[in-house]
Scaffold this active site. Structure first.
Site, mmCIF file in Angstrom:
data_model
loop_
_atom_site.group_PDB
_atom_site.id
_atom_site.type_symbol
_atom_site.label_atom_id
_atom_site.label_comp_id
_atom_site.label_asym_id
_atom_site.label_seq_id
_atom_site.Cartn_x
_atom_site.Cartn_y
_atom_site.Cartn_z
ATOM 1 N N ASP A 61 0.863 -1.188 0.000
ATOM 2 C CA ASP A 61 0.000 0.000 0.000
ATOM 3 C C ASP A 61 0.899 1.236 0.000
ATOM 4 O O ASP A 61 2.115 1.126 0.072
ATOM 5 C CB ASP A 61 -0.949 -0.026 1.203
ATOM 6 C CG ASP A 61 -0.198 -0.035 2.525
ATOM 7 O OD1 ASP A 61 1.048 0.100 2.506
ATOM 8 O OD2 ASP A 61 -0.844 -0.178 3.560
ATOM 9 N N GLY A 63 0.924 3.602 2.216
ATOM 10 C CA GLY A 63 1.181 4.126 3.552
ATOM 11 C C GLY A 63 0.149 5.146 3.992
ATOM 12 O O GLY A 63 0.078 5.496 5.164
ATOM 13 N N GLN A 163 -11.712 6.850 -4.387
ATOM 14 C CA GLN A 163 -12.235 7.309 -3.097
ATOM 15 C C GLN A 163 -13.572 8.022 -3.338
ATOM 16 O O GLN A 163 -14.150 7.884 -4.405
ATOM 17 C CB GLN A 163 -11.209 8.224 -2.410
ATOM 18 C CG GLN A 163 -9.956 7.496 -1.921
ATOM 19 C CD GLN A 163 -10.201 6.657 -0.661
ATOM 20 O OE1 GLN A 163 -11.289 6.676 -0.068
ATOM 21 N NE2 GLN A 163 -9.186 5.906 -0.246
ATOM 22 N N GLY A 190 -11.123 3.289 0.940
ATOM 23 C CA GLY A 190 -12.060 3.998 1.805
ATOM 24 C C GLY A 190 -13.200 3.127 2.294
ATOM 25 O O GLY A 190 -14.230 3.634 2.731
ATOM 26 N N CYS A 278 -11.856 -29.119 6.404
ATOM 27 C CA CYS A 278 -10.632 -28.394 6.039
ATOM 28 C C CYS A 278 -9.445 -29.344 5.991
ATOM 29 O O CYS A 278 -9.302 -30.223 6.842
ATOM 30 C CB CYS A 278 -10.381 -27.288 7.058
ATOM 31 S SG CYS A 278 -8.868 -26.361 6.757
ATOM 32 N N CYS A 280 -6.232 -28.333 6.126
ATOM 33 C CA CYS A 280 -4.996 -27.682 6.587
ATOM 34 C C CYS A 280 -4.293 -28.535 7.640
ATOM 35 O O CYS A 280 -4.886 -29.426 8.250
ATOM 36 C CB CYS A 280 -5.276 -26.270 7.098
ATOM 37 S SG CYS A 280 -5.777 -26.168 8.826
HETATM 38 ZN ZN LIG Z 1 -8.083 -25.974 8.856
#
Ligand SMILES: [Zn+2]
Length: 342
Positions: A61, A63, A163, A190, A278, A280
Site C-alpha cells: 500500500d 502508507g 475514493q 475507503g 478443512c 490444513c
Molecule cells: Zn483448517
C-alpha cells in the site's frame, strides 16, 4: 491476499504460506517498513522479496491509510501529508512521488498511489475536496512512476485508488478521472472505515461499472468470509483483510460451518478437528480441545496453528469461487451462500 504488515504474515513462515497454503501474493505495509527497518536498508539487502525470502508476488500500500489511522499529529496539504511516527514521534512527509520511490525501493510488484482515506462519516463537501485531492495525487504519482518506468528494466504496476467516501456520485466522478491514467489495475479504497456493511458493497457498485473489464479490480481492506463472494459478484478480483490473521490470534476461527470461538467451554474436551471439511495442517492433526488448551495457556503455537487455518479457509473460499466461475456455476454458488446466511 494475506496481510504481511511488517514483512511477515504474523505466525506463519514463508514456507507455510507458499508450500502449504498456496498463497501466491501477500501484502506489505509501506508505512511500517518505511519507519522500520527503512526502505533504503531493504533496498540495500536486495529488496523486500529477498529480504523476507518470499518467492511470490508482493503488493504494497502507499502508507496513506496507516498515516491516517496510526500516526500522531498529521497535516494534510495539497503537496502531501506530514506526520509523526507512532514509534518515536519523528516527523516525516509522504508525497505522491515519495511513496512511489519508497515502494520502488521495496521492489513491490503492485504499488499503490498515495490517497486520502477519509474517516466515516464525513460531509459531502469534505468528501468532494478530499476526492479531488486523491485524484490530483494519483496524477502526480503516475507522472513520477512513468519517468521511473521508462528507465527501468522491470515491470511493476501502480494502481490508483477510487475514493469518495460513501457518496455514489463522488465515487463515479473519481473513477472517471482515474480512468485517464490507463493504469494496469484499479483499487477501491475507503471501505471498512466503520460504515454499515451494505454501504461498502454499494460503494463498490457505484465504482465498478466504469472500471475497465480487462484489468484487475482490488477492494481494499475487506471482508468477512461470507462477503467475499458478494464482492466477486460485484466485479472484484482482489481483496486483502487482516481479519483471518488478527482474529486467529484472538481465538476467533472461521470454519465451513461458521465461526468457532475457541475459548468457549464447550470445546474443553472436544476431540474433533476444528473444521472437518478443512485439509490444513491444523485440522488434520489437532483437536479443538488441544487448540483451546494452547489458547488458554497463552502458547505461541496457538497463533501459528490458528492463523494457518484461517488463511487456508479464506484461500479455500476464493478457490471455490474461482472453480464455480470456471464451471459457469457462480450464480448458483452465490444463491446457495445467500440462502445459508438467511
Ligand atoms: Zn483448517
Amino acid at each position: 491476499m494475506p496481510v504481511g504488515t511488517q514483512a511477515t504474515v504474523k505466525g506463519l513462515s514463508q514456507r507455510d504460506l507458499w508450500d502449504e497454503l498456496g498463497a501466491r501474493i501477500i501484502l506489505g505495509n509501506t508505512y511500517h517498513l518505511f519507519l522500520r527497518p527503512g526502505h533504503e536498508l531493504i533496498r540495500n539487502l536486495g529488496g523486500l522479496h529477498r529480504f523476507m525470502s518470499w518467492p511470490g508476488a508482493l503488493l504494497t500500500d502507499s502508507g496513506g491509510y496507516q498515516v491516517f489511522s496510526l500516526s500522531g499529529l498529521r497535516k494534510i496539504t495539497d503537496e502531501g501529508v506530514t506526520f509523526q511516527s507512532h514509534l518515536n514521534g519523528d516527523t516525516h512527509k509522504f508525497t505522491p512521488a515519495s511513496t512511489v520511490d519508497v515502494q520502488v525501493a521495496l521492489g513491490s510488484d503492485i504499488m499503490m498511489v498515495l490517497d486520502e482515506c477519509p474517516e466515516y462519516p464525513v460531509s459531502h463537501e469534505y468528501a468532494r475536496v478530499s476526492m479531488a485531492r486523491t485524484v490530483r495525487w494519483a496524477g502526480e504519482a503516475f507522472t513520477h512512476y512513468r519517468q521511473w518506468m521508462d528507465a527501468s528494466p522491470t515491470r511493476n504496476a501502480l494502481f490508483p485508488i477510487v475514493q469518495g467516501s460513501m457518496f455514489p456520485d463522488l465515487r463515479r466522478e473519481c473513477t472517471r478521472h482515474l480512468l485517464e491514467l490507463d493504469a494496469d489495475g484499479y483499487a477501491i479504497g475507503g471501505l471498512s472505515v466503520g460504515e454499515p456493511r451494505p454501504l461498502s458493497l454499494e460503494m463498490v457498485e457505484a465504482s465498478e461499472p466504469d472500471l475497465p473489464r480487462d484489468r484487475p479490480r482490488y477492494a481494499m481492506g475487506v471482508g468477512m468470509p461470507n462477503e467475499l463472494a458478494e464482492y466477486v459478484a460485484r466485479g472484484i478480483d482482489m481483496m486483502d483483510c487482516v481479519l483471518p490473521t488478527r482474529n486467529a490470534r484472538n481465538g476467533w476461527l472461521f470454519t465451513s460451518e461458521g465461526k468457532v470461538v475457541i475459548k468457549h467451554a464447550r470445546y474443553r474436551d472436544d476431540p474433533g478437528p476444528l473444521d472437518p471439511a478443512c485439509g490444513c495442517y491444523t485440522c488434520r492433526n489437532y483437536s479443538r480441545a488441544y487448540l483451546r488448551h494452547l489458547f488458554q495457556a497463552g502458547e505461541i503455537l496457538f497463533a501459528s496453528l490458528a492463523t494457518r487455518h484461517n488463511v487456508q479457509r479464506y484461500l479455500d473460499i476464493m478457490r471455490e469461487i474461482r472453480e464455480s466461475i470456471l464451471a459457469g456455476e457462480f450464480p448458483r454458488y452465490l444463491d446457495t451462500l445467500r440462502r445459508g446466511i438467511e
